[in-house]
Design a protein around this motif. Structure first.
Motif, PDB file in Angstrom:
ATOM      1  N   SER A 162       0.825  -1.209   0.000  1.00 44.93           N
ATOM      2  CA  SER A 162       0.000   0.000   0.000  1.00 44.93           C
ATOM      3  C   SER A 162       0.859   1.259   0.000  1.00 44.93           C
ATOM      4  N   GLY A 171      -5.032   0.342   2.022  1.00 42.98           N
ATOM      5  CA  GLY A 171      -4.894  -1.070   2.353  1.00 42.98           C
ATOM      6  C   GLY A 171      -5.924  -1.581   3.315  1.00 42.98           C
ATOM      7  N   VAL A 174      -4.898  -2.359  -4.673  1.00 44.99           N
ATOM      8  CA  VAL A 174      -4.465  -1.196  -3.897  1.00 44.99           C
ATOM      9  C   VAL A 174      -3.977  -0.067  -4.790  1.00 44.99           C
TER      10      VAL A 174
END
Length: 350
Positions: free
Chosen positions: A15, A319, A334
């Motif tokens: 992320s 995330g 993501v």
């Protein structure tokens, strides 16, 4: 030491790396603050045999395709290598060995103090520390009297560590089934769950399910968001896991009613000796460093709308499970969330 940037990212996993990519594309000076020794997130800490349920061609971060056969299902170590290469290609400062201890907000910006006594400052902050640091450990009836080992799936590595034991794996999701089937090679394993395990084909009509997710829009916002919190998440399977459970390796049973010393008591009144209970019961967001700025709920969850804080301008999250879609907390999804969040945080400066 105090260092200032246009944007800070706490967490150097998938992320955080995706966020850094999109923020840099918008011309911002970016730093990642990462607790570990390298920016690969929690992947090195997962169990040794972990394999993605999405093929490589659906498992890339923005700007760098996953290498190798696009139809293969990457192994844990391949993901680690991929993230390492991705981080090396980013034009951002990555401060490893800096665990965020707490965050201050003075109205104009955020100040992140780390355990190494460094302070990083920026008007934008993205919390991208995932969930691995906060395993969900539900209370089990009788667990205070249980003489065996009680572990979370995050503690599991190899089946050989449990050779000859009787192990109960609690859960009905992908990780629970994958761990239980693997463990059954070395131990006597019971898969205990409150609802029966449901299987879904990995390759319906000879195409991986992620092809269909992409084609129908289920895997992306906003269509996928409509499916939030389905009654039971299925286990994606080529047939291997269903066959193993049908053969009793592992043996699937309804959740036990209590633990007593070295015994599990089942709903029908029967008892089974047990050495270890492994809880494959998921995780919660790991955000302790934000506890001092009133950004979280009383149970430690972020107060946000689709990744943007509703309490602090300039604060975002990445995330999170179901942040914007079915795939928000995965490699395949993501990047889309990161692009959206980077745009909205960048626009704060206009």
């Amino acid at each position: 030491m105090t260092t200032e940037y246009d944007a800070l990212i706490v967490g150097g996993g998938q992320s955080g790396l995706a966020a850094a990519h999109h923020l840099r594309r918008r011309g911002l000076a970016v730093a990642i603050v990462e607790a570990g020794t390298e920016p690969v997130g929690s992947w090195p800490h997962y169990y040794d045999s972990l394999t993605l349920f999405s093929p490589a061609k659906y498992s890339s971060l923005p700007g760098l395709p996953f290498p190798g056969d696009p139809d293969q299902y990457p192994h844990r170590d391949e993901v680690v290598d991929y993230l390492r290469a991705y981080a090396e290609a980013l034009d951002v400062d990555i401060h490893t060995g800096h665990r965020a201890e707490f965050v201050d907000h003075d109205g104009a910006g955020f100040h992140v103090r780390t355990h190494a006594d460094a302070v990083f400052c920026a008007p934008r902050l993205i919390a991208a520390t995932g969930t691995f640091g906060s395993p969900h450990l539900p209370a089990l009836p009788g667990q205070d009297r249980f003489a065996g080992k009680l572990l979370h799936a995050s503690d599991y590595r190899l089946p050989e560590d449990f050779a000859g034991q009787h192990v109960i794996v609690v859960g009905a999701g992908n990780s629970a089934v994958q761990i239980a089937v693997e463990l059954a090679q070395a131990a006597t394993v019971t898969l205990a769950s409150r609802t029966p395990v449901k299987f879904a084909p990995q390759r319906p009509l000879r195409r991986d399910m992620h092809f269909w997710f992409t084609l129908t829009g289920i895997d992306s916002a906003p269509v996928g968001h409509l499916l939030r919190h389905p009654p039971t998440a299925p286990v994606f399977d080529t047939g291997r896991y269903r066959a193993a459970v049908s053969a009793g390796r592992p043996h699937a049973r309804p959740m036990f009613t209590s633990l007593e010393s070295d015994t599990a008591v089942w709903p029908d009144g029967s008892r089974t000796r047990v050495d270890t209970v492994i809880l494959a019961t998921g995780y919660t967001p790991h955000l302790p460093y934000l506890s001092g700025i009133d950004a979280l709920t009383v149970d430690g969850r972020p107060r946000h709308w689709r990744g943007v804080s509703i309490t602090h301008a300039g604060l975002g999250y990445l995330g999170l499970e179901w942040q914007r879609s079915l795939s928000s907390n995965s490699l395949r999804g993501v990047g889309r969330d990161a692009a959206d969040l980077a745009r909205r945080l960048h626009d704060l400066g206009r």
